[in-house]
Scaffold this active site. Structure first.
Site, PDB file in Angstrom:
ATOM      1  N   ASP A 119       0.815  -1.213   0.000  1.00 22.78           N
ATOM      2  CA  ASP A 119       0.000   0.000   0.000  1.00 22.78           C
ATOM      3  C   ASP A 119       0.850   1.266   0.000  1.00 22.78           C
ATOM      4  O   ASP A 119       2.027   1.258   0.391  1.00 22.78           O
ATOM      5  CB  ASP A 119      -0.888   0.040   1.250  1.00 22.78           C
ATOM      6  CG  ASP A 119      -2.047  -0.940   1.175  1.00 22.78           C
ATOM      7  OD1 ASP A 119      -2.084  -1.748   0.234  1.00 22.78           O
ATOM      8  OD2 ASP A 119      -2.903  -0.909   2.076  1.00 22.78           O
ATOM      9  N   ASP A 120       0.215   2.358  -0.434  1.00 23.58           N
ATOM     10  CA  ASP A 120       0.686   3.742  -0.249  1.00 23.58           C
ATOM     11  C   ASP A 120       1.780   4.191  -1.202  1.00 23.58           C
ATOM     12  O   ASP A 120       2.291   5.297  -1.073  1.00 23.58           O
ATOM     13  CB  ASP A 120       1.167   3.994   1.188  1.00 23.58           C
ATOM     14  CG  ASP A 120       0.059   3.842   2.217  1.00 23.58           C
ATOM     15  OD1 ASP A 120      -1.107   3.698   1.819  1.00 23.58           O
ATOM     16  OD2 ASP A 120       0.371   3.863   3.427  1.00 23.58           O
ATOM     17  N   HIS A 170      -6.020   2.958  -4.050  1.00 26.50           N
ATOM     18  CA  HIS A 170      -5.983   3.167  -2.594  1.00 26.50           C
ATOM     19  C   HIS A 170      -6.377   4.609  -2.242  1.00 26.50           C
ATOM     20  O   HIS A 170      -5.941   5.136  -1.217  1.00 26.50           O
ATOM     21  CB  HIS A 170      -4.571   2.851  -2.085  1.00 26.50           C
ATOM     22  CG  HIS A 170      -4.476   2.641  -0.601  1.00 26.50           C
ATOM     23  ND1 HIS A 170      -5.403   1.917   0.137  1.00 26.50           N
ATOM     24  CD2 HIS A 170      -3.525   3.049   0.305  1.00 26.50           C
ATOM     25  CE1 HIS A 170      -5.037   1.890   1.399  1.00 26.50           C
ATOM     26  NE2 HIS A 170      -3.907   2.578   1.537  1.00 26.50           N
ATOM     27  N   HIS A 174      -5.378   9.255   0.754  1.00 27.58           N
ATOM     28  CA  HIS A 174      -5.357   8.442   1.968  1.00 27.58           C
ATOM     29  C   HIS A 174      -6.151   9.063   3.121  1.00 27.58           C
ATOM     30  O   HIS A 174      -5.689   9.122   4.277  1.00 27.58           O
ATOM     31  CB  HIS A 174      -3.909   8.215   2.417  1.00 27.58           C
ATOM     32  CG  HIS A 174      -3.722   6.935   3.187  1.00 27.58           C
ATOM     33  ND1 HIS A 174      -3.949   6.841   4.543  1.00 27.58           N
ATOM     34  CD2 HIS A 174      -3.304   5.714   2.791  1.00 27.58           C
ATOM     35  CE1 HIS A 174      -3.685   5.613   4.952  1.00 27.58           C
ATOM     36  NE2 HIS A 174      -3.289   4.902   3.902  1.00 27.58           N
ATOM     37  N   HIS A 262       3.542  -2.383   3.141  1.00 31.34           N
ATOM     38  CA  HIS A 262       3.560  -1.028   2.568  1.00 31.34           C
ATOM     39  C   HIS A 262       4.881  -0.766   1.862  1.00 31.34           C
ATOM     40  O   HIS A 262       5.942  -1.138   2.367  1.00 31.34           O
ATOM     41  CB  HIS A 262       3.362   0.021   3.673  1.00 31.34           C
ATOM     42  CG  HIS A 262       2.017  -0.044   4.339  1.00 31.34           C
ATOM     43  ND1 HIS A 262       1.716  -0.992   5.291  1.00 31.34           N
ATOM     44  CD2 HIS A 262       0.909   0.718   4.194  1.00 31.34           C
ATOM     45  CE1 HIS A 262       0.459  -0.813   5.701  1.00 31.34           C
ATOM     46  NE2 HIS A 262      -0.043   0.221   5.055  1.00 31.34           N
TER      47      HIS A 262
END
Length: 306
Positions: A119-120, A170, A174, A262
């Site tokens: 993620d991210d 995603h 965020h 991540h």
């Protein structure tokens, strides 16, 4: 945009031409495999008089079989690559997963598979480090990107998809707060659009930041028939040591499972350090690594008769 579509069209056309050419060439070999043809795959005349040992019919037939196997492998590899391209650029979400939230996938009992997800990203330094580890281990993963990071680091996003990994959504920034439908649409649609614009990949998978399912983001994604992808094994790499990450993943690993890690959003050196250990230990337990779309495709397949 026109140039982008042209590049995608050229990529797919080349794959189609290569497969067609290999299939056609293999077709030319079929007569040689039947044992009745006086020619090898290379068109060299073969005299079937066993007293004439120049050239040897048995050797010629062996050569034809060898050539045929090469072309069979070529066709199989090209078809595999074409399927991989579809998963990356044009994955059609199975109906069973449209608008659904999943933490894992029920796979055939004989398939001990697991999906690594990140993620991210994309994120300078870390994403490249993770790509190197994955390539070294011949693993494809699923990356849940933030739209703003794709915008800021477009070349990194392109590298990820060029390595054969799956890109997913995603959100743009965020957020954790409650969203109206319009606000959720902006966060998700902008990200889908920039991923497609810069890489050609169509994202149909969504992961809500923080795993929050009730702030309007997951609800909007589900209304768009996307699959809301959670996880069954959380490395907790956002708050713990590399050693604990390894323990967390191994404790919760299961066939059809989805691992959360991540590659962006901060200093992820601990994740980079833990990843090779996680991979080695899961391999030692007999696990194979697949993407989330591949997990979904396996659920559609019937379990083999035992």
């Amino acid at each position: 945009m026109a140039q982008h579509h042209s590049l995608i069209w050229q990529r797919r056309t080349l794959f189609a031409i290569a497969i067609a050419a290999a299939s056609f060439t293999f077709g030319l070999l079929i007569p040689a495999l039947k044992g009745n043809s006086p020619k090898t795959a290379n068109g060299i005349q073969i005299k079937l008089d066993l007293n004439n040992q120049d050239p040897d019919p048995i050797q010629a037939k062996s050569l034809a079989l060898s050539d045929a196997k090469v072309f069979q492998n070529l066709v199989a590899n090209l078809e595999r690559l074409e399927q991989e391209q579809k998963r990356i650029y044009d994955f059609s979400l199975p109906q069973a997963f449209q608008g659904k939230t999943i933490k894992s996938v029920q796979v055939p009992a004989e398939r001990k598979v697991i999906a690594l997800t990140f993620d991210d990203g994309p994120w300078p330094g870390t994403t490249n480090d993770i790509l190197y580890i994955l390539k070294k281990n011949n693993i494809k993963a699923t990356f849940f990107f933030l739209g703003r990071n794709v915008q800021n680091f477009p070349e990194l996003a392109k590298i990820v998809v060029n390595h054969g990994h799956v890109l997913a959504n995603h959100t743009w920034s965020h957020p954790y707060r409650q969203h109206s439908e319009a606000a959720a649409a902006s966060e998700i649609n902008r990200t889908t659009e920039i991923i497609y614009k810069l890489t050609g990949a169509k994202s149909v998978l969504f992961r809500p930041p923080g795993g929050y399912l009730t702030n309007g983001l997951a609800t909007y994604a589900a209304k768009q028939n996307q699959s809301v992808v959670m996880w069954s094994a959380d490395s907790q790499d956002y708050r713990t040591s590399s050693a604990n990450m390894v323990r967390n993943v191994l404790r919760d690993a299961s066939p059809g499972g989805i691992v959360l890690m991540h590659d962006g959003g901060g200093d992820r050196r601990k994740t980079v350090n833990a990843l090779p250990v996680i991979i080695d230990k899961l391999k030692a337990q007999g696990y194979e690594f697949v993407t989330v779309p591949e997990l979904m495709e396996m659920q559609k397949q019937p379990v083999a008769n035992r």
